[in-house]
Design an enzyme around this catalytic site. Structure first.
Site, mmCIF file in Angstrom:
data_model
loop_
_atom_site.group_PDB
_atom_site.id
_atom_site.type_symbol
_atom_site.label_atom_id
_atom_site.label_comp_id
_atom_site.label_asym_id
_atom_site.label_seq_id
_atom_site.Cartn_x
_atom_site.Cartn_y
_atom_site.Cartn_z
ATOM 1 N N TYR A 1 -2.700 0.997 11.006
ATOM 2 C CA TYR A 1 -3.166 -0.385 11.081
ATOM 3 C C TYR A 1 -3.772 -0.688 12.454
ATOM 4 O O TYR A 1 -4.830 -1.316 12.543
ATOM 5 C CB TYR A 1 -2.035 -1.361 10.764
ATOM 6 C CG TYR A 1 -1.448 -1.188 9.382
ATOM 7 C CD1 TYR A 1 -2.256 -0.909 8.276
ATOM 8 C CD2 TYR A 1 -0.083 -1.292 9.169
ATOM 9 C CE1 TYR A 1 -1.714 -0.748 7.011
ATOM 10 C CE2 TYR A 1 0.465 -1.148 7.904
ATOM 11 C CZ TYR A 1 -0.356 -0.868 6.831
ATOM 12 O OH TYR A 1 0.183 -0.717 5.578
ATOM 13 N N GLU B 1 2.688 -7.186 6.569
ATOM 14 C CA GLU B 1 3.969 -6.974 7.239
ATOM 15 C C GLU B 1 4.379 -5.535 6.968
ATOM 16 O O GLU B 1 4.094 -4.984 5.905
ATOM 17 C CB GLU B 1 5.023 -7.968 6.763
ATOM 18 C CG GLU B 1 5.170 -8.008 5.279
ATOM 19 C CD GLU B 1 5.752 -9.319 4.783
ATOM 20 O OE1 GLU B 1 6.437 -9.262 3.755
ATOM 21 O OE2 GLU B 1 5.520 -10.366 5.395
ATOM 22 N N ASN C 1 8.207 2.174 10.496
ATOM 23 C CA ASN C 1 7.112 2.901 9.845
ATOM 24 C C ASN C 1 5.987 3.150 10.852
ATOM 25 O O ASN C 1 4.910 2.539 10.793
ATOM 26 C CB ASN C 1 6.615 2.130 8.620
ATOM 27 C CG ASN C 1 5.736 2.965 7.730
ATOM 28 O OD1 ASN C 1 5.216 3.992 8.135
ATOM 29 N ND2 ASN C 1 5.562 2.500 6.501
ATOM 30 N N ILE D 1 0.870 -1.169 0.000
ATOM 31 C CA ILE D 1 0.000 0.000 0.000
ATOM 32 C C ILE D 1 0.911 1.223 0.000
ATOM 33 O O ILE D 1 1.911 1.245 0.721
ATOM 34 C CB ILE D 1 -0.976 0.002 1.204
ATOM 35 C CG1 ILE D 1 -1.939 1.187 1.150
ATOM 36 C CG2 ILE D 1 -0.232 -0.071 2.518
ATOM 37 C CD1 ILE D 1 -3.083 1.102 2.163
ATOM 38 N N ALA D 2 0.592 2.182 -0.839
ATOM 39 C CA ALA D 2 1.424 3.387 -0.911
ATOM 40 C C ALA D 2 0.590 4.551 -1.428
ATOM 41 O O ALA D 2 -0.342 4.375 -2.206
ATOM 42 C CB ALA D 2 2.628 3.151 -1.819
#
Length: 166
Positions: A135, A123, A128, A89-90
């Site tokens: 999350y 993961e 980060n 995801i970015a």
């Protein structure tokens, strides 16, 4: 105060026109290339274009975030039976911190409900903190640490393995 309110209003207006769409192998190559550019700019050690583009074929699917037609973020999900893995995801760096990642996660959860997904795994680099916070806010829990998993400028970095379950 007026300038700050104007900035917030501008960001809100941009955010309101944000669209999240499903993407797959039939997605135009120009979109995949735009997504790959975000991937390359978001990863220390990015995947090859071939590997990246293969992630839009079953059993994978993707989500793209668009702002006024422009690609600004994505998520890649591997779905096998009732379990999913958030592979990547970015968000384009210009658009980070205003909720685009949250909208991608919200859409992931909507699709997970449709597919009767029981667990979602991911993961994430231990460094980060913003992603881990996102999350956790969405119900993911750290299950274990995978030592020396990611390459980094400093050598190797641990990964936190996280799981969401219903």
């Amino acid at each position: 105060m007026g300038a700050a309110n104007s900035l917030i209003r501008d960001q809100l207006n941009r955010f309101m026109s944000l669209r999240i769409e499903l993407i797959n192998a039939a997605t135009p190559s120009s979109d995949i290339e735009a997504l790959f550019d975000i991937h390359k700019n978001s990863q220390y050690s990015p995947w090859s274009f071939s590997t990246f583009s293969d992630c839009f074929t079953p059993p994978y699917y993707g989500l793209v975030a668009r702002q006024n037609g422009s690609v600004i973020g994505y998520a890649i999900i591997l779905q096998v039976l009732d379990e999913a893995t958030l592979m990547d995801i970015a968000v384009n760096s210009v658009w980070r911190g205003i909720g685009v990642g949250q909208r991608l996660i919200d859409t992931l959860f909507d699709i997970a409900k449709q597919k009767n997904t029981k667990e979602i795994w991911l993961e994430v680099r231990e460094s980060n903190a913003s992603a881990i916070s996102l999350y956790k806010k969405n119900g993911f829990e750290i299950i274990e640490t995978r030592k020396n998993y990611y390459s980094s400028e400093q050598g190797k970095e641990h990964a936190s393995i996280m799981r969401w379950s219903q």
